[in-house]
Design a protein around this motif. Structure first.
Motif, PDB file in Angstrom:
ATOM      1  N   GLU A 182      -8.289  -3.532  11.716  1.00  0.00           N
ATOM      2  CA  GLU A 182      -7.177  -2.919  10.997  1.00  0.00           C
ATOM      3  C   GLU A 182      -7.639  -2.074   9.809  1.00  0.00           C
ATOM      4  OE1 GLU A 182      -3.694  -6.243  11.987  1.00  0.00           O
ATOM      5  OE2 GLU A 182      -4.372  -5.961   9.918  1.00  0.00           O
ATOM      6  N   VAL A 183      -8.613  -2.589   9.053  1.00  0.00           N
ATOM      7  CA  VAL A 183      -8.976  -1.917   7.811  1.00  0.00           C
ATOM      8  C   VAL A 183      -9.649  -0.566   8.067  1.00  0.00           C
ATOM      9  CG1 VAL A 183     -11.316  -2.869   7.494  1.00  0.00           C
ATOM     10  CG2 VAL A 183      -9.862  -2.400   5.493  1.00  0.00           C
ATOM     11  N   ARG A 184     -10.279  -0.405   9.212  1.00  0.00           N
ATOM     12  CA  ARG A 184     -10.939   0.868   9.489  1.00  0.00           C
ATOM     13  C   ARG A 184      -9.928   2.009   9.663  1.00  0.00           C
ATOM     14  NH1 ARG A 184     -14.068  -0.108  15.050  1.00  0.00           N
ATOM     15  NH2 ARG A 184     -14.911   1.930  14.473  1.00  0.00           N
ATOM     16  N   HIS A 185      -8.663   1.650   9.881  1.00  0.00           N
ATOM     17  CA  HIS A 185      -7.614   2.662  10.030  1.00  0.00           C
ATOM     18  C   HIS A 185      -6.648   2.682   8.849  1.00  0.00           C
ATOM     19  CE1 HIS A 185      -8.942   3.510  14.077  1.00  0.00           C
ATOM     20  NE2 HIS A 185      -9.017   2.210  14.271  1.00  0.00           N
ATOM     21  N   PHE A 186      -7.033   1.999   7.773  1.00  0.00           N
ATOM     22  CA  PHE A 186      -6.190   1.940   6.574  1.00  0.00           C
ATOM     23  C   PHE A 186      -5.974   3.332   5.978  1.00  0.00           C
ATOM     24  CE2 PHE A 186      -5.944   1.696   1.920  1.00  0.00           C
ATOM     25  CZ  PHE A 186      -4.866   0.861   1.734  1.00  0.00           C
ATOM     26  N   MET A 187      -7.056   4.029   5.660  1.00  0.00           N
ATOM     27  CA  MET A 187      -6.930   5.348   5.036  1.00  0.00           C
ATOM     28  C   MET A 187      -6.311   6.381   5.973  1.00  0.00           C
ATOM     29  SD  MET A 187     -10.315   5.579   2.617  1.00  0.00           S
ATOM     30  CE  MET A 187      -9.843   7.185   1.950  1.00  0.00           C
ATOM     31  N   PRO A 188      -6.708   6.447   7.249  1.00  0.00           N
ATOM     32  CA  PRO A 188      -6.022   7.387   8.147  1.00  0.00           C
ATOM     33  C   PRO A 188      -4.527   7.101   8.269  1.00  0.00           C
ATOM     34  CG  PRO A 188      -8.096   6.695   9.116  1.00  0.00           C
ATOM     35  CD  PRO A 188      -7.880   5.831   7.912  1.00  0.00           C
ATOM     36  N   GLY A 189      -4.151   5.817   8.267  1.00  0.00           N
ATOM     37  CA  GLY A 189      -2.737   5.475   8.359  1.00  0.00           C
ATOM     38  C   GLY A 189      -1.954   5.965   7.156  1.00  0.00           C
TER      39      GLY A 189
ATOM     40  N   ALA B 140     -13.003   5.137   0.273  1.00  0.00           N
ATOM     41  CA  ALA B 140     -13.494   5.339   1.638  1.00  0.00           C
ATOM     42  C   ALA B 140     -14.740   4.502   1.892  1.00  0.00           C
ATOM     43  CB  ALA B 140     -13.789   6.819   1.878  1.00  0.00           C
ATOM     44  N   ARG B 141     -15.650   4.457   0.911  1.00  0.00           N
ATOM     45  CA  ARG B 141     -16.871   3.659   1.071  1.00  0.00           C
ATOM     46  C   ARG B 141     -16.530   2.173   1.139  1.00  0.00           C
ATOM     47  NH1 ARG B 141     -18.850   7.623  -2.610  1.00  0.00           N
ATOM     48  NH2 ARG B 141     -18.359   6.273  -4.381  1.00  0.00           N
ATOM     49  N   ARG B 142     -15.620   1.719   0.293  1.00  0.00           N
ATOM     50  CA  ARG B 142     -15.252   0.293   0.298  1.00  0.00           C
ATOM     51  C   ARG B 142     -14.596  -0.101   1.618  1.00  0.00           C
ATOM     52  NH1 ARG B 142     -13.997   1.620  -5.042  1.00  0.00           N
ATOM     53  NH2 ARG B 142     -11.790   1.945  -4.568  1.00  0.00           N
ATOM     54  N   MET B 143     -13.727   0.746   2.120  1.00  0.00           N
ATOM     55  CA  MET B 143     -13.055   0.437   3.374  1.00  0.00           C
ATOM     56  C   MET B 143     -14.036   0.465   4.554  1.00  0.00           C
ATOM     57  SD  MET B 143     -10.017  -0.381   2.815  1.00  0.00           S
ATOM     58  CE  MET B 143      -8.870  -0.368   1.432  1.00  0.00           C
ATOM     59  N   ALA B 144     -15.038   1.328   4.473  1.00  0.00           N
ATOM     60  CA  ALA B 144     -16.013   1.427   5.562  1.00  0.00           C
ATOM     61  C   ALA B 144     -16.855   0.165   5.683  1.00  0.00           C
ATOM     62  CB  ALA B 144     -16.915   2.643   5.340  1.00  0.00           C
ATOM     63  N   VAL B 145     -17.111  -0.510   4.561  1.00  0.00           N
ATOM     64  CA  VAL B 145     -17.959  -1.704   4.607  1.00  0.00           C
ATOM     65  C   VAL B 145     -17.146  -2.993   4.627  1.00  0.00           C
ATOM     66  CG1 VAL B 145     -19.808  -0.478   3.425  1.00  0.00           C
ATOM     67  CG2 VAL B 145     -18.220  -1.885   2.087  1.00  0.00           C
ATOM     68  N   ALA B 146     -15.855  -2.925   4.310  1.00  0.00           N
ATOM     69  CA  ALA B 146     -15.044  -4.140   4.198  1.00  0.00           C
ATOM     70  C   ALA B 146     -15.047  -4.951   5.491  1.00  0.00           C
ATOM     71  CB  ALA B 146     -13.610  -3.788   3.798  1.00  0.00           C
TER      72      ALA B 146
ATOM     73  N   SER C   8       0.874  -1.173   0.000  1.00  0.00           N
ATOM     74  CA  SER C   8       0.000   0.000   0.000  1.00  0.00           C
ATOM     75  C   SER C   8       0.908   1.218   0.000  1.00  0.00           C
ATOM     76  CB  SER C   8      -0.889   0.007   1.235  1.00  0.00           C
ATOM     77  OG  SER C   8      -1.598  -1.211   1.349  1.00  0.00           O
ATOM     78  N   ASP C   9       0.636   2.175  -0.886  1.00  0.00           N
ATOM     79  CA  ASP C   9       1.542   3.308  -1.083  1.00  0.00           C
ATOM     80  C   ASP C   9       0.734   4.601  -1.088  1.00  0.00           C
ATOM     81  OD1 ASP C   9       3.299   5.294  -2.315  1.00  0.00           O
ATOM     82  OD2 ASP C   9       4.566   3.618  -2.937  1.00  0.00           O
ATOM     83  N   GLU C  10       1.104   5.508  -0.217  1.00  0.00           N
ATOM     84  CA  GLU C  10       0.353   6.754  -0.089  1.00  0.00           C
ATOM     85  C   GLU C  10       0.485   7.668  -1.300  1.00  0.00           C
ATOM     86  OE1 GLU C  10       4.338   7.455   1.984  1.00  0.00           O
ATOM     87  OE2 GLU C  10       2.873   5.826   1.749  1.00  0.00           O
ATOM     88  N   ARG C  11       1.408   7.362  -2.212  1.00  0.00           N
ATOM     89  CA  ARG C  11       1.501   8.143  -3.451  1.00  0.00           C
ATOM     90  C   ARG C  11       0.377   7.793  -4.427  1.00  0.00           C
ATOM     91  NH1 ARG C  11       6.627  10.581  -4.336  1.00  0.00           N
ATOM     92  NH2 ARG C  11       8.159   9.989  -2.732  1.00  0.00           N
ATOM     93  N   PHE C  12      -0.338   6.702  -4.178  1.00  0.00           N
ATOM     94  CA  PHE C  12      -1.411   6.269  -5.063  1.00  0.00           C
ATOM     95  C   PHE C  12      -2.691   7.021  -4.699  1.00  0.00           C
ATOM     96  CE2 PHE C  12      -4.346   2.560  -6.317  1.00  0.00           C
ATOM     97  CZ  PHE C  12      -4.424   3.007  -7.638  1.00  0.00           C
ATOM     98  N   ASP C  13      -3.073   7.979  -5.522  1.00  0.00           N
ATOM     99  CA  ASP C  13      -4.207   8.856  -5.221  1.00  0.00           C
ATOM    100  C   ASP C  13      -5.521   8.094  -5.049  1.00  0.00           C
ATOM    101  OD1 ASP C  13      -2.567  11.076  -5.281  1.00  0.00           O
ATOM    102  OD2 ASP C  13      -3.001  11.549  -7.379  1.00  0.00           O
ATOM    103  N   GLU C  14      -5.648   6.945  -5.699  1.00  0.00           N
ATOM    104  CA  GLU C  14      -6.884   6.176  -5.634  1.00  0.00           C
ATOM    105  C   GLU C  14      -7.243   5.779  -4.200  1.00  0.00           C
ATOM    106  OE1 GLU C  14     -10.293   4.125  -6.935  1.00  0.00           O
ATOM    107  OE2 GLU C  14      -9.003   5.535  -8.032  1.00  0.00           O
ATOM    108  N   PHE C  15      -6.228   5.667  -3.333  1.00  0.00           N
ATOM    109  CA  PHE C  15      -6.497   5.297  -1.946  1.00  0.00           C
ATOM    110  C   PHE C  15      -7.250   6.385  -1.188  1.00  0.00           C
ATOM    111  CE2 PHE C  15      -2.676   2.226  -1.874  1.00  0.00           C
ATOM    112  CZ  PHE C  15      -3.501   1.131  -2.091  1.00  0.00           C
ATOM    113  N   PHE C  16      -7.343   7.569  -1.741  1.00  0.00           N
ATOM    114  CA  PHE C  16      -7.929   8.698  -1.016  1.00  0.00           C
ATOM    115  C   PHE C  16      -9.219   9.212  -1.660  1.00  0.00           C
ATOM    116  CE2 PHE C  16      -3.388   8.549  -0.235  1.00  0.00           C
ATOM    117  CZ  PHE C  16      -3.348   8.546   1.147  1.00  0.00           C
TER     118      PHE C  16
END
Length: 272
Positions: free
Chosen positions: A186-193, A133-139, A120-128
């Motif tokens: 873990e996944v609920r903190h993926f995007m904040p991380g 966000a919706r996918r991670m919220a329901v995952a 997982s790489d924060e340079r990848f804009d798709e993560f934001f």
């Protein structure tokens, strides 16, 4: 391979330790996954170095950890694990394990090199994006429902390349109710991380960094691969390697390539 428990305060992390050598290679799995994921790679590396394959808090034989399971806390746990072994260390992280090992490495001088496996790489804009966000919220909630009904175990077939005994562990450790809860935590903190890394990237200095990307050409793979290339180029001793013929799980699809890259990251002479 020796089973060992490492104390982290009043709880324990489970690790499997094998081999010997001048360096210690520590393997970090992706979101919600146990260390058995590395079953095609770690035994070969153990012929050249000490290997430590561990389960994060809440996964497999490791005790639960305090919530929330933020990236910072996951890196803290890895740091506590490293304190129980001698370096120099080579840290190998898959998927979200990549950010975990980067953050842990930035906090200590005894990490010699890092090998990130389709991280997982924060340079990848798709993560934001809102969609992510919706996918991670329901995952997490969806995974827990699937685990409660038993359907989640069908996903274990991704590990079918493992030897039969390890595949049985892979299925048991990673696709039951407890594993689903760990993934949820873990996944609920993926995007904040990742957002935290984007605002304040870990400083790895000039340590060797190898990023191994999937060779897939569909979905988000090309964009993530481009982010990997940019991250490697921004690092003084960074390398970018594409695992042709591999999906996201490079350790299962191309263990040969990954073994070569980890061995190349070891310091000093190796056991023949």
């Amino acid at each position: 391979m020796q089973s060992r428990f490492v104390a982290v305060g009043d709880r324990r992390l489970h690790a499997r330790v094998a081999g010997d050598g001048a360096a210690t290679v520590v393997f970090e799995a992706g979101l919600g996954m146990s260390g058995v994921y590395w079953g095609l790679v770690a035994p070969v590396i153990a012929q050249h170095a000490r290997t430590v394959v561990y389960d994060r808090a809440g996964i497999a034989a490791s005790d639960d950890g305090p919530r929330p399971r933020t990236l910072d806390r996951l890196a803290d746990d890895l740091g506590a694990l490293l304190d129980s072994f001698s370096g120099p260390f080579v840290l190998v992280g898959h998927s979200y394990g990549g950010p975990i090992v980067r953050l842990a490495a930035s906090r200590r001088p005894d990490v010699h090199a890092l090998v990130l496996v389709d991280p997982s790489d924060e340079r990848f804009d798709e993560f934001f994006t809102p969609g992510t966000a919706r996918r991670m919220a329901v995952a997490g909630p969806v995974t827990r429902i699937l685990a409660a009904t038993g359907v989640y175990r069908m996903a274990a077939r991704m590990g079918s390349a493992l030897p039969a005994d390890q595949f049985a562990r892979f299925r048991t450790e990673n696709f039951g109710r407890r594993a689903a809860r760990a993934l949820h935590d873990e996944v609920r903190h993926f995007m904040p991380g990742l957002a935290a890394l984007r605002s304040s990237p870990p400083d790895l200095g000039d340590r060797p960094l190898t990023i191994v990307s999937t060779g897939a050409t569909d979905g988000t793979a090309p964009g993530l691969r481009a982010a990997h290339a940019a991250s490697a180029a921004a690092t003084p001793n960074g390398r970018h390697v594409v695992a042709e013929g591999s999906g996201h799980n490079v350790m299962l699809d191309r263990p040969d390539l990954l073994i070569t890259e980890i061995l190349a990251a070891l310091p000093g002479p190796r056991t023949p």
